[in-house]
Scaffold this active site. Structure first.
Site, PDB file in Angstrom:
ATOM      1  N   GLY A 126       0.829  -1.193   0.000  1.00 34.83           N
ATOM      2  CA  GLY A 126       0.000   0.000   0.000  1.00 34.83           C
ATOM      3  C   GLY A 126       0.869   1.251   0.000  1.00 34.83           C
ATOM      4  N   GLY A 154       1.212   4.823   3.567  1.00 35.54           N
ATOM      5  CA  GLY A 154       2.324   4.342   2.760  1.00 35.54           C
ATOM      6  C   GLY A 154       3.324   5.438   2.399  1.00 35.54           C
ATOM      7  CE  LYS A 186      -3.265   6.223  -4.354  1.00 27.51           C
ATOM      8  NZ  LYS A 186      -4.137   6.029  -3.200  1.00 27.51           N
ATOM      9  CB  ALA A 217      -5.677  -6.097   0.642  1.00 28.04           C
ATOM     10  NE  ARG A 218      -5.879  -2.768   7.512  1.00 32.53           N
ATOM     11  CZ  ARG A 218      -6.615  -1.685   7.244  1.00 32.53           C
ATOM     12  NH1 ARG A 218      -7.848  -1.814   6.831  1.00 32.53           N
ATOM     13  NH2 ARG A 218      -6.101  -0.490   7.412  1.00 32.53           N
ATOM     14  CB  CYS A 246     -38.489  -5.601   1.235  1.00 37.22           C
ATOM     15  SG  CYS A 246     -38.952  -7.036   0.260  1.00 37.22           S
ATOM     16  CB  CYS A 276      -2.861 -17.270  13.546  1.00 38.48           C
ATOM     17  SG  CYS A 276      -3.529 -16.878  15.154  1.00 38.48           S
TER      18      CYS A 276
END
Lengths: 563, 615
Positions: free
Chosen positions: B27, B32, B75, B124-125, B176, B436
């Site tokens: 990023g 960044g 970027k 993405a994180r 609705c 993890c």
């Protein structure tokens, strides 16, 4: 539809560029930024000063001026983003000014390469600036002059240190710095007045809860929770001598009553509106008592006596003070949180609050006008300012700005009314007051040491001989500590004192080891901290740091103290 | 006196390690840009930057490596160019690419000493989190919103990972509510953006992520009606470009559809019935108004003004779409327009449509400025917060590089004036974490030769001691379980498993079940005579914890907001209350912007919870 005029494009490029920040401080905040002219008096490696300016040029301050007589060296390139190889040997102020200007073409940048000693002694040298940043080291007589200027002209002054892993800044604000637009966190702004309902609100509640038991499930499940709470409050009061639930125990008892009143024999097996009511009991059943800081505000001398030239803040505060004296509450802010309800009922409820807010505002406005006439003021305060004040009355903040320490070579440091509080803070584990003391000692060293062969140039600790300087600065710092404790008339336990002194020694050693050098990353962080406070001060929104912030980059930790 | 004099003095031994380090920054936006500057000037030896985004005008108030002339450029590339100049000794590699691209595989991640996340979206994180866990590389995760910011160090097996605290997925509204019974400004805005705009200029509403199309018995009939309405609208689309087009669209959505709704009396027994608008009456009234009002984005427009902007923006968009079509090659897929908050034409259209609909339903109308924030999921962002957050990232990286993980912290920037920066110790991994708390390994596979049977029988059962009850899953779904064994003879490449793919093995034994095993595949041609599948390193797979102790999960309760927490955790207990109170009532508001993928809980009337994200 050919007769419609051609489209005009939407927001300007400028509005688009600033879109993400306008959502924080709005058009008035942006205008205040654009009207500002900030002076940076830069010294030392000068990185923090430039990083601060970077964060102010980007959001679009009007103008900045860098005063710095230093010449770019090779070492500057390693830490400063706003200097390049080809600038070595040139004026630092000039080259960094040019690079900063590139960040935002809307900002005007200027530079002054005249030495600070002669610059600062010119009459009206500081006159063009609306806010001044000065970085250490700086001669005490110049810092004192700046401080006097801040006092006399009410221009906010920031004094900044950034040495190795540590940094500090102090803000000298005008003696009365009021903020109306404090942007309180949303959860603290709901003020429903359930314990002080007015007739229209009670009537609304009665209407929506009449014949409660006989209601169809669908109707029962759509009673706005405010009406539910008011209904059961009235019942409770009947059984408790006219008093609402007053303490935690009574409130939980009351909550149980509301919980049990929810229907569970409906198809959903429960009712959201009752859940909302239950959830709001502890939060909303508090007397609408203004905070002590707001009540104190009404007693301030500026608020009690309104003069022809009183700032409008005080005129409005005076009027709201009168309102408070009369009714025991502040004007109703008027907003209603979202809730489970039928749209029509919700709109009706919104109107009940809005009309009350409008009525209260009208009353305040009337007394503002009365005060204006009696004080013979020439211009009327705008209605929208009075309205904004009424809406945010519970969150108004007054900061009493005061001068920070200017370390003089031959005087000991005075803590005055702050001595006791600072000593108390000193005894906390992990206090950062020892670091502040280390910075004061660092200043004292600089104030009493000149660079060889350079008249007027200060020498900072560790520049040439770290070991000797560390000894000297430690001596100064321990003396400052002793004097502080003496001034506070405090007695500390032996081991407590020893812990404090060893903390002071450690911070001094680290500061001296850096030799006056800046780390880019710490400078960037400090620049972020300082610029954020500058923005608050310029926009007169959000509450600024009062008045000193210390940063320990080893522990990623800050402390805010008032000195 | 060299350029790194000060750094050497203050950093000591760490300075050398920094100079030799190789780091990844994912990023190159708000955080960044600041981070890259800090890394370069702190002397980091080699920095890789990945960012898929291009530069937009609204970035320039904080992303200081970019200038006006860089708008629409990459970027990553521009950041490299701008920052590289400031330290010739630093090597910078830039990739204008999606971090989820398979070429950024586990082996590639392993090449870095530290990874910095400076991202703007949850997806993405989570991906980088997963990759860093698989590669066993420390990750410094960060995010900001307005004045709040947060930095968190993540290290496999030692700290909480990004997914240890559940992040809510973006929420949506029941269809609705949006199509038939709106009661809040946001409902009308979502209608304008995700229904009306997409039906006229985009693809179909079925793609709208913010409308929940699930039907149940109660609303099946209404949903069918709504389908027919959409189809009718799509037919009107064919007359785009004609003089009558605005009238046709208007009469369809602001008159006929409303009249149909109004005729369903049951619906309005307890609600205010909607009132249709009349095109000619408004056109008459709008003669004085004119679409120039579109410029005034902070005032709330009158109905006539909304009408004028509606008609005008509809024409602007129709012309654009016609032009695009004219220029497109015949036979290509149909040209479409998509909503972009920074595209004035699309925003005007959505704002005016939403307000007209609000008017019909007696809902408060909003200014274009407000609608932009709600429709565009705009997260306030400023230079100051980014500067502090990025510097805190580097300070945390110092701890990691000194092997002092125990001193690393979860750091918060808050608006509190008592503290400014606050921190708390890193928490241990959540033993229940689906990401993890798993065993991880790379797996070398000759994907043309190896079959699923090689994996299931040889590797899992024989080598790793799995029993009968377990399943093998790929990102696409289940590959094998005891009831589903028809894939066993198939080769890896037939099953779509290739370099960079992940396989999860879930042990379903009743007793002593192993924790999930995640295998990341590395493609390798293995010797014909050896097994086509190979574990390059030994792994131990722990057993699943018995029931998790209550105290430990308590620590995670406050994660009620999406994505990154906003500033200080402690406050969130209250916010969760508020948020869930809202949620139960209106089915939660959050819209993903397909343009930028940032996520936010739209705060309508109140300044409700906002997520942390800076693009």
């Amino acid at each position: 539809m050919a007769d419609l005029p051609p489209p005009v494009q939407g927001p300007t490029a400028k509005e688009k560029k600033y879109d993400r920040q306008l959502r924080l401080w709005g058009a008035t905040g942006q205008q205040a930024l654009e009207n500002s002219h900030i002076l940076l008096m830069n010294s030392g490696p000068g990185v923090t000063g430039l990083e601060t300016l970077k964060n102010l040029v980007l959001p679009g301050i009007g103008q900045f001026t860098i005063q710095d007589s230093a010449v770019v060296s090779e070492a500057d390139l390693g830490v400063s983003f706003f200097l390049e190889e080809e600038h070595v040997g040139g004026f630092r102020a000039e080259h960094s000014c040019n690079l900063l200007k590139e960040l935002n073409p809307d900002v005007e940048g200027h530079y002054i390469t005249e030495p600070i000693e002669t610059f600062a002694t010119q009459p009206d040298a500081f006159k063009p600036y609306t806010l001044i940043l000065v970085t250490a080291p700086v001669r005490p007589e110049i810092l004192a002059k700046l401080s006097a200027h801040a006092d006399a002209s009410l221009v906010p002054l920031f004094y900044i240190h950034s040495v190795g892993f540590y940094s500090h800044f102090s803000i000298h604000l005008p003696p009365a710095y009021p903020i109306v637009d404090t942007h309180p966190s949303p959860e603290t702004t709901t003020d429903l007045r359930l314990l002080k309902p007015w007739p229209e609100l009670l009537q609304f509640a009665e209407e929506k809860t009449s014949n409660l038991d006989a209601m169809a499930h669908d109707d029962h499940g759509h009673i706005p929770y405010i009406a539910i709470l008011l209904y059961y409050l009235e019942q409770w009061k009947k059984e408790h001598g006219g008093n609402p639930p007053q303490n935690y125990k009574e409130k939980t008892a009351f909550r149980d009553i509301v919980t049990k009143a929810a229907r569970t024999n409906n198809p959903e097996g429960g009712e959201e509106n009752f859940d909302e009511a239950v959830g709001a009991v502890l939060k909303s059943l508090n007397p609408p008592e203004p905070s002590s800081s707001v009540k104190d505000l009404f007693k301030e001398k500026e608020c009690v006596v309104i003069k022809q030239d009183s700032p409008s803040f005080w005129v409005i505060a005076h009027a709201i003070g009168l309102f408070y004296t009369k009714y025991g509450v502040l004007p109703v802010p008027g907003s209603v949180p979202d809730m489970k309800a039928r749209s029509a009922d919700y709109v009706q409820l919104q109107n009940v609050y809005k009309s009350k807010a409008r009525k209260d505002f009208a009353e305040v406005l009337e007394s503002v006008r009365f005060v204006e006439r009696t004080a013979n003021r020439s211009t009327q305060i705008e209605e929208k300012d009075v309205e904004a004040f009424c809406k945010n009355a519970a969150h108004i903040k007054l900061v009493r700005g005061r001068p920070f320490h200017v370390v003089q070579p031959n005087e000991s440091i005075k803590w005055a009314d702050r001595a006791k509080a600072i000593v108390q803070n000193l005894t906390f584990p992990d206090s950062l007051v020892p670091l502040y003391i280390a910075f004061l000692a660092w200043d004292k060293f600089a104030a009493t040491h000149d660079q060889d062969g350079l008249v007027g140039a200060q020498q900072v600790p560790g520049e040439t001989d770290a070991e000797t300087d560390a000894g000297k600065v430690t001596g100064i710092a321990l003396k400052i500590t002793d004097d502080l404790i003496k001034e506070a008339v405090a007695t500390l336990e032996e081991d407590e004192l020893e812990t404090i002194k060893s903390q002071v020694r450690e911070f001094v050693e680290e500061l001296v080891r850096a030799g006056g050098g800046e780390l880019h990353n710490i400078a960037a962080l400090t620049g972020g901290l300082v610029s954020q406070e500058v923005i608050k001060v310029i926009t007169e929104q959000y509450v600024p740091v009062d008045n000193t912030c210390i940063f320990d980059g080893v522990k990623s930790k800050t402390a805010v103290i008032r000195v | 006196m060299g350029r790194d004099k000060f750094a050497r003095q203050s950093l000591g031994a760490l300075h050398t390690r920094i100079k030799q380090s190789r780091v990844l920054m994912v990023g190159a936006g708000g955080i960044g840009c600041e981070l890259l500057k800090n890394l370069v000037l702190t002397g980091f030896g080699e920095i890789h930057i990945v960012d898929l985004d291009t530069i937009d005008l609204s970035n320039l108030n904080r992303q200081f490596l970019f200038r006006n002339e860089h708008i629409k450029k990459s970027k990553a590339m521009v950041a490299k160019e701008s920052a590289g100049k400031f330290n010739p000794n630093v090597k910078i590699e830039a990739y204008h690419d999606n971090i989820k691209d398979p070429k950024f595989n586990v082996a590639w991640f392993k090449g870095f000493g530290v990874v910095f996340n400076a991202l703007d979206n949850l997806e993405a994180r989570r991906h980088v989190n997963k990759m860093c866990l698989a590669a066993d590389v420390p990750l410094v995760e960060s995010g900001t919103t307005g004045f709040n910011g947060q930095v968190q160090v993540i290290r496999k097996n030692r700290t909480e990972c990004y997914d240890c605290v559940t992040k809510d997925p973006p929420k949506s509204f029941p269809v609705c509510t949006i199509r038939s019974t709106p009661s809040q400004p946001i409902h009308c805005i979502v209608w304008g953006k995700s229904y009306l705009f997409t039906e006229i200029f985009g693809t179909s509403e079925d793609d709208a992520p913010d409308m929940d199309m699930n039907e149940d018995s109660d609303n099946a009939k209404e949903i069918e009606n709504l389908r027919q309405e959409s189809q009718a609208l799509r037919r009107i689309r064919d007359s785009m470009g004609s003089e009558e087009f605005p009238r046709l669209v208007f009469n369809k959505v602001f008159k006929e559809d409303i009249e149909r709704l109004r005729s369903m009396e049951d619906m309005w027994k307890n609600r205010r019935a909607p009132e249709a608008l009349d095109y000619d009456a408004l056109a008459q009234e709008a003669l004085g108004a004119g679409p120039a009002v579109a410029q005034k984005d902070q005032v709330v427009w009158t109905t006539a003004e909304n009408f004028a902007v509606f008609v005008d923006s509809l024409k602007r968009l129709s012309n654009r779409l016609e032009e695009t079509r004219a220029n497109a090659d015949v036979g290509n897929s149909t040209a479409i327009l998509s909503f972009d908050k920074d595209d004035v034409d699309t925003l005007d259209f959505v704002a005016a449509s939403a307000n007209l609909r609000s008017h019909i339903f007696g809902i408060e109308t909003r200014s274009k400025f407000d609608i932009k924030q709600m429709a565009g999921n705009i997260i306030p962002a400023i230079a100051t917060t980014n500067a502090m957050t990025a510097s805190l990232c580097v300070l945390q990286a110092f701890k990691v590089m000194r092997n002092e993980l125990e001193k690393a912290k979860m750091v918060f920037l808050t608006r509190s004036t008592e503290r400014v920066i606050s921190s708390e110790p890193l928490r241990p991994p959540n033993p229940e974490c689906p990401v993890c708390s798993v065993a991880q390994s790379t797996l070398e596979v000759d994907t043309s030769r190896a079959t699923l049977k090689d994996l299931v029988e040889d590797l899992l059962r024989l080598q790793l001691g799995y029993g009968e009850e377990f399943s093998v899953n790929s990102e696409a779904g289940i590959l094998y379980d005891p009831e589903e064994d028809e894939n066993l003879p198939k080769a890896f490449n037939e099953l779509g498993l290739k370099d960079g793919s992940f396989i999860t093995v879930i042990d379903e034994s009743d007793e002593n079940a192993k924790v999930n095993l995640v295998l990341s595949i590395t493609e390798k041609s293995l010797d014909k005579d050896s097994k086509p599948i190979n574990l390059p390193a030994e792994i131990t797979i722990a057993n699943k914890p018995k029931a998790a102790p209550v105290a430990e999960t308590n620590g995670h309760v406050e994660a009620g907001t999406n994505g990154v927490t906003n500033g200080k955790r402690k406050r969130e207990a209250d916010e969760v209350d508020i948020e869930s109170a809202n949620a139960t009532k209106r089915g939660k508001v959050a819209v993903t912007d397909p343009q930028e993928n940032d996520i936010l809980v739209v705060d309508d009337a109140t300044d409700g919870a906002i997520l942390i994200d800076d693009d």
